[in-house]
Design an enzyme around this catalytic site. Structure first.
Site, PDB file in Angstrom:
ATOM      1  N   LYS A 180       0.815  -1.216   0.000  1.00 32.61           N
ATOM      2  CA  LYS A 180       0.000   0.000   0.000  1.00 32.61           C
ATOM      3  C   LYS A 180       0.853   1.273   0.000  1.00 32.61           C
ATOM      4  O   LYS A 180       2.061   1.214   0.202  1.00 32.61           O
ATOM      5  CB  LYS A 180      -0.957  -0.023   1.206  1.00 32.61           C
ATOM      6  CG  LYS A 180      -1.836  -1.275   1.265  1.00 32.61           C
ATOM      7  CD  LYS A 180      -2.880  -1.307   0.155  1.00 32.61           C
ATOM      8  CE  LYS A 180      -3.433  -2.682  -0.174  1.00 32.61           C
ATOM      9  NZ  LYS A 180      -4.141  -3.397   0.864  1.00 32.61           N
TER      10      LYS A 180
HETATM   11  C1  PLP Z   1      -5.130  -4.532   1.291  1.00 31.10           C
HETATM   12  C2  PLP Z   1      -6.611  -4.465   1.300  1.00 31.10           C
HETATM   13  C3  PLP Z   1      -7.375  -4.782   2.429  1.00 31.10           C
HETATM   14  C4  PLP Z   1      -6.825  -5.431   3.645  1.00 31.10           C
HETATM   15  O1  PLP Z   1      -5.783  -4.812   4.267  1.00 31.10           O
HETATM   16  P1  PLP Z   1      -4.716  -5.654   5.099  1.00 31.10           P
HETATM   17  O2  PLP Z   1      -3.884  -4.593   5.755  1.00 31.10           O
HETATM   18  O3  PLP Z   1      -3.941  -6.507   4.154  1.00 31.10           O
HETATM   19  O4  PLP Z   1      -5.463  -6.467   6.111  1.00 31.10           O
HETATM   20  C5  PLP Z   1      -8.736  -4.557   2.376  1.00 31.10           C
HETATM   21  N1  PLP Z   1      -9.331  -4.062   1.282  1.00 31.10           N
HETATM   22  C6  PLP Z   1      -8.643  -3.774   0.166  1.00 31.10           C
HETATM   23  C7  PLP Z   1      -9.359  -3.211  -1.019  1.00 31.10           C
HETATM   24  C8  PLP Z   1      -7.264  -3.995   0.131  1.00 31.10           C
HETATM   25  O5  PLP Z   1      -6.586  -3.749  -1.022  1.00 31.10           O
END
Ligand code: PLP
Length: 384
Positions: A180
């Site tokens: 992210k």
């Molecule tokens: C990455 C992601 C999540 C979950 O986040 P984590 O930190 O991996 O638990 C939820 N929704 C979307 C759209 C994502 O891309």
């Protein structure tokens, strides 16, 4: 191989983690408090609650917004599985609404038809970092008394009509997974302007212990804690928050870098046949450019999307697929008909994700687009 995502880590993050280790305070503590304050200030809301993953933050966001057994939550199939899994974890049922073909964001025009007397919340995802049409979603939420819970895993730093993502809906989740825009290794947070939602999320984050000063058994003295509901162990560690503090300071610069690379991509892809980026939403917004998703016109090629991704990998371009729509997963097939989600179903045959991260060089875009062009030329059908 050029990966589709890679975290940016500098000496500042490394030093802060080292200082944290030497401080002796590793779990939730002073660095988390600072990180939460900085994150809330960045988004422009009073409350941020940081967690060990984004998934945990979204689970808490739903529960704190009042979602429970028997409720329905309207969401998009074009997302990571976490979005719908936490709806089930809350005891509720996901109801999938199709997406817009241009942006792959939840189509607000189709929302009303999906609502029922059981609907409790709307859960949109700002796909790839481009804000959904929040005014349209809010209008429905407000007129029907529904909570607007946003999955902004891709959209930290984005804004909608001048308002930062996280300051519009009732509660918004961010993810700090390494792919992210901001990472803490693993981690997440919810932000909200609602003190009650923040308080309930904070309590559920740590075993359901009420630490508010109003509770006469909680928050006073070393042995005074009061468990008021069965909560979770979702707290973030100070080691993670140490990384987050510096990631947050660098975020705007890194997001600007992403936007620059994305504009290079769009101009260079202009001359490539059969491949086009997603469209820009028509309303005023600022895109976080979490991912560079493109559509491949597979009908005009002698290969399918998976073959295209494989061919790119053979050329050292680590393309990915985000996402396999949820209604095509075994678990969620019973929650939707393919025929009711034609846009997401068609997109699934065409989308792939090209490398995009802040530390990519401008030349890398040329390298990727060259490889894309190569694959198109190798598979172009005659007369198509
Ligand atoms: C990455 C992601 C999540 C979950 O986040 P984590 O930190 O991996 O638990 C939820 N929704 C979307 C759209 C994502 O891309």
């Amino acid at each position: 191989m050029l990966p589709y995502a890679r975290p940016s880590i500098t000496e500042a993050e490394i030093r802060e983690v080292e200082d944290c280790l030497r401080s002796g305070w590793l779990s939730t503590g002073p660095r988390t408090e600072r990180f939460e304050e900085a994150l809330a200030a960045y988004v422009g809301v009073p409350h941020a609650v940081a967690t060990n993953t984004g998934t945990a933050a979204l689970h808490l966001a739903l529960l704190a917004a009042g979602v429970g057994p028997g409720d329905e939550v309207v969401t998009t199939p074009m997302t990571w599985v976490a979005t719908a899994n936490v709806i089930l974890h809350a005891g509720a049922t996901p109801v999938f609404v199709d997406v817009e073909p241009g942006t792959l964001n939840l189509d607000a025009a189709r929302l009303e038809a999906a609502l029922s007397r059981q609907t409790k919340a709307i859960l949109p995802v700002h796909f790839a970092g481009q804000p959904c049409d929040l005014d349209a979603l809010l209008a429905v939420a407000r007129s029907r008394g529904l909570a607007l819970v946003e999955d902004a895993a891709h959209a930290l730093g984005a804004s909608y009509k001048g308002r930062p993502i996280g300051s519009v809906g009732d509660v918004t989740m961010f993810s700090f997974h390494p792919a992210k825009n901001l990472t803490t290794g693993e981690g997440g947070a919810l932000v909200t302007a609602d003190a009650e939602i923040a308080g309930r999320a904070r309590r559920l984050r740590y075993h359901g212990i009420d630490q508010s000063p109003e509770n006469r058994f909680g928050g006073r003295g070393p042995a005074a804690y009061d468990v008021v509901e069965a909560g979770f162990k979702y707290n973030i560690s100070d080691l993670q928050s140490a990384i987050g503090l510096h990631q947050l300071q660098a975020l705007d610069d890194r997001n600007r870098r992403r936007a620059h690379l994305a504009s290079l991509y769009r101009s260079e892809l202009d001359s490539v046949e059969c491949v086009r980026p997603l469209e820009e939403a028509p309303y005023e917004h600022h895109h976080a450019w979490h991912m560079m998703v493109v559509r491949v016109e597979t009908d005009a090629l002698s290969t399918d999307r998976d073959g295209f991704v494989q061919a790119l990998r053979e050329r050292d371009v680590g393309a990915g697929v985000h996402f396999v729509p949820l209604h095509l997963q075994t678990l969620y097939r019973r929650h939707a008909q393919e025929a009711d989600l034609p846009v997401a179903t068609q997109a699934h045959r065409e989308i792939l994700t090209l490398p995009l991260f802040a530390d990519m060089r401008d030349e890398d875009v040329g390298f990727v687009v060259g490889a894309v062009n190569d694959v198109v030329r190798a598979h172009r059908r005659r007369g198509a």
